[in-house]
Design a protein around this motif. Sequence first.
Motif, PDB file in Angstrom:
ATOM      1  N   ALA A   1       0.830  -1.195   0.000  1.00 23.67           N
ATOM      2  CA  ALA A   1       0.000   0.000   0.000  1.00 23.67           C
ATOM      3  C   ALA A   1       0.864   1.244   0.000  1.00 23.67           C
ATOM      4  N   VAL A   2       1.996   1.165   0.745  1.00 27.17           N
ATOM      5  CA  VAL A   2       2.887   2.317   0.791  1.00 27.17           C
ATOM      6  C   VAL A   2       3.463   2.573  -0.600  1.00 27.17           C
TER       7      VAL A   2
ATOM      8  N   ALA B   1       0.788   4.118  -2.543  1.00 22.85           N
ATOM      9  CA  ALA B   1       0.572   5.474  -2.065  1.00 22.85           C
ATOM     10  C   ALA B   1       1.689   6.367  -2.571  1.00 22.85           C
TER      11      ALA B   1
ATOM     12  N   ARG C   1      -8.778   2.513   0.846  1.00 23.55           N
ATOM     13  CA  ARG C   1      -8.190   2.264   2.161  1.00 23.55           C
ATOM     14  C   ARG C   1      -7.089   3.295   2.421  1.00 23.55           C
ATOM     15  N   ASN C   2      -6.198   3.471   1.452  1.00 20.24           N
ATOM     16  CA  ASN C   2      -5.107   4.428   1.641  1.00 20.24           C
ATOM     17  C   ASN C   2      -5.634   5.832   1.845  1.00 20.24           C
ATOM     18  N   TYR C   3      -6.696   6.172   1.138  1.00 24.18           N
ATOM     19  CA  TYR C   3      -7.240   7.515   1.280  1.00 24.18           C
ATOM     20  C   TYR C   3      -7.862   7.706   2.656  1.00 24.18           C
TER      21      TYR C   3
ATOM     22  N   SER D   1      -5.501   8.169   5.447  1.00 20.67           N
ATOM     23  CA  SER D   1      -4.839   9.471   5.491  1.00 20.67           C
ATOM     24  C   SER D   1      -5.717  10.567   6.089  1.00 20.67           C
TER      25      SER D   1
END
Lengths: 300, 313
Positions: free
Chosen positions: B8-9, B12, B194-196, B199
């Motif tokens: 995910a990183v 991202a 998910r990443n959004y 954050s």
Amino acid sequence: MTGQTIARRPNQLFRNLNAKIASIPMILTAVVIFLGGTLWTVVYSFTNSKLLPRLSFVGLDQYERLWAATRWTVSITNLAIYGVLTLIFSLVIGFLLAALMDQKIRFENTFRTIFLYPFALSFIVTGLVWQWILNPEFGIQSVVRALGWTSFTFDPLYNADIVIYGILIAGLWQGTGLVMCLMLAGLRGIDGEIWKAARVDGIPTWKTYLFIVIPMMRAVFVTTLVIIASGIVRVYDLVVAQTSGGPGIASEVPAKYVYDYMFQAQNLGQGFAASTMMLVTVAIIIVPWAYLEFGGKKRG
Amino acid sequence: MANPGSLAVTVAGADAMSDSLAGPRGRRPQRSLSGRNIMIYGTLAIAALYYLLPLYVMVVTSLKGMPEIRLGNIFAPPVEITFEPWAKAWASACTGLNCDGLSRGFWNSVRITIPSTVISIAIASINGYALANWRFKGSEIFFTILIVGAFIPYQVMIYPIVIVLREMGIYGTLTGLIIVHTIFGMPILTLLFRNYFVSLPEELFKAARIDGAGFWTIYLKIMLPMSLPIFVVAMILQITGIWNDFLFGVVFTRPEYYPMTVQLNNIVNSVQGVKEYNVNMAATILTGSVPLFVYFVSGRLFVRGIAAGAVKG
């Protein structure tokens, strides 16, 4: 009895109940389709299923037949040639374009829009356009001949020896814009101080790129590599549109082999074995990457 | 295998990278006609010509009559502009026995793309929300499987899905295809959302919890209104991806429901009849025009979408 237990302390199962209910589609997809479906295909690749899947195991028979088939070896060879050349050319072209775009040029947005628009188009559209441009009767070959060079020959789609390069031209046209964008983002991520330091030390620009900037962009290169590689294994539509695997079987690819055996030749076992080999190919690419990227961090 | 967090990183990172594409930085370009500038602009211009050539050839060919195509060269602009090939491609080009043109495929694609986009985004955004704010035992494991699954070739999973859809009685229908698009869009979209959501400031979520809001209330009243940009990115990703799909269309639908790409391929690569290259090129442009329109209208958001979606391959 159980009712009392729930009354005293909520059951683990009902904690976060809404989130669990909402996640049912994801759980089903992950477990039934991705995990279950993959295992199912691998298991059935060891059977002699023909028209319908049957659980009568024949060991590695399907794989022996697969590797004995000329069409499969042609497919794998094509995939290897197409894959290696796509990787090299799209990384080199993508990086060069990005480096040129990074020279504080005018019209940067215009250039980017032009380089990237093919990526919005489907492989079918890409394949059909290039089929037309490479058409020996009307396309580049006939145009050059009309200019006076009458013996000029450029008919990759009708020549079994070089047909895969005809597909490569189209594939690169469609995909290099994306690589350029990723590389440009990587270049923009490099600290400007590095460039100043290199200039102060009198290092020539090309050396700065080669020995300082590119090693610093390792992460971007690796990500791009994985993105291109996992796309290559799936190449299917492009071949179907551009050549339908022809001339003869000269431009067949594994994904097409799988489709044809599953849905046309009604030889499911072969299709399953071939798709399992595709899975193995992807694993060969992904596992070392995952290991290098994520395995090492546990120690550090 | 790949730990979803780190992956995910990576993604991202790609997402953040695209933000830094916001524009050129530093001093203004020099106005000199130096050798260096000629080299840079010359190379870029030649590259741009190579990328524009196919689009130009498509448009030019589609505006010519067949006699002119047989005589002339494919790069020459049309002497006599005709829109007949476009009309024919849209309304009367033949695929097998049907001669009702690409319009049928177009409307099929519309009927596939709209519900698939809406449903896949709805499900994936809820998944991402649950994974970001309401983790439960096992949720990370399912997510890992989902992300690893994004790298599995579709060919491996196609046949089991055919069986499942057949058992449900929807194999060959539009409903079946919409489900398939929802399934295969899920990994990348879930990751995106998910990443959004991760954050977003956690205090917001906690405050809403203290005020007594539940799972759905927080999603609808807080998360949804705050994340419109990411919904637009997801929409761009899905509309172009689903419109351009060929494999699922050909595997999971009956001929009367074939999407535009499949019908286009059948029209152009049909072995019967005289090849009408102008009609073929008009049909090709028509099929490509929808994603091209999305691309030109969305601009920078498209770059963001593909930087995130490129993981899909």
